[in-house]
Design an enzyme around this catalytic site. Structure first.
Site, PDB file in Angstrom:
ATOM      1  N   LYS A  10       0.842  -1.160   0.035  1.00 54.52           N
ATOM      2  CA  LYS A  10      -0.088   0.099   0.116  1.00 54.52           C
ATOM      3  C   LYS A  10       1.004   1.198  -0.071  1.00 54.52           C
ATOM      4  O   LYS A  10       2.117   1.074   0.391  1.00 54.52           O
ATOM      5  CB  LYS A  10      -0.998  -0.007   1.168  1.00 54.52           C
ATOM      6  CG  LYS A  10      -1.825  -1.209   1.286  1.00 54.52           C
ATOM      7  CD  LYS A  10      -2.671  -1.312   2.310  1.00 54.52           C
ATOM      8  CE  LYS A  10      -3.808  -2.412   2.376  1.00 54.52           C
ATOM      9  NZ  LYS A  10      -4.745  -2.169   3.601  1.00 54.52           N
ATOM     10  N   HIS A 117      -1.637  -5.830   1.798  1.00 51.16           N
ATOM     11  CA  HIS A 117      -3.130  -6.556   1.470  1.00 51.16           C
ATOM     12  C   HIS A 117      -2.744  -7.649   0.568  1.00 51.16           C
ATOM     13  O   HIS A 117      -1.906  -7.985  -0.049  1.00 51.16           O
ATOM     14  CB  HIS A 117      -4.211  -5.601   0.570  1.00 51.16           C
ATOM     15  CG  HIS A 117      -5.245  -6.469   0.020  1.00 51.16           C
ATOM     16  ND1 HIS A 117      -6.286  -6.877   0.962  1.00 51.16           N
ATOM     17  CD2 HIS A 117      -5.386  -7.347  -0.966  1.00 51.16           C
ATOM     18  CE1 HIS A 117      -7.032  -7.578   0.249  1.00 51.16           C
ATOM     19  NE2 HIS A 117      -6.754  -7.935  -0.946  1.00 51.16           N
TER      20      HIS A 117
END
Length: 136
Positions: A10, A117
């Site tokens: 991210k 993620h």
């Protein structure tokens, strides 16, 4: 069983210089990187990716964050790749659930900016890979 899973590093992971270390941990785990792309996500992609959270109060913040700066999207392949990646990543909440030695345990400070993620099931992996890498 050999699987593929989507990984995202991210914007906070990119901004704070953790990409190299995260890739190193993936390779040391015996997983193979089959796709890797540095990009800034558009809102449409982010909204599709996080569609399961669309009715939650944090949805807008989540989409704003993931589209705020460059991220790394990738596909990792290997034996039980989904479980292996999730073990490397650590718990979603870095303070309460992420063990030291995991990516989130070592680098994340908040649940909102938790560095990485990964897909949580084969079905999610297929859906998410289709969103981020539609030409595969």
């Amino acid at each position: 069983m050999t699987e593929r899973t989507l990984i995202l590093i991210k914007p906070d992971g990119v901004k704070n210089g953790h990409v190299g270390e995260i890739i190193s941990r993936i390779e040391k785990k015996g997983l193979k990187l089959v796709e890797l792309d540095l990009r800034t996500a558009d809102r449409e992609t982010a909204e599709k990716h996080y569609a399961e959270h669309s009715d939650k109060p944090f949805f807008g913040e989540l989409v704003d964050f993931i589209t705020s700066a460059p991220l790394v999207a990738g596909i990792v392949e290997g034996e039980s790749a989904i479980a292996a990646w999730r073990q490397l990543a650590g718990g979603t909440h870095p303070v309460e659930k992420a063990t030291p030695g995991t990516i989130r345990g070592d680098f994340a400070l908040t649940v909102g900016e938790n560095v990485v993620h990964g897909s949580d099931s084969p079905e999610s992996a297929e859906r998410e890979i289709g969103i981020w890498f539609p030409n595969l």
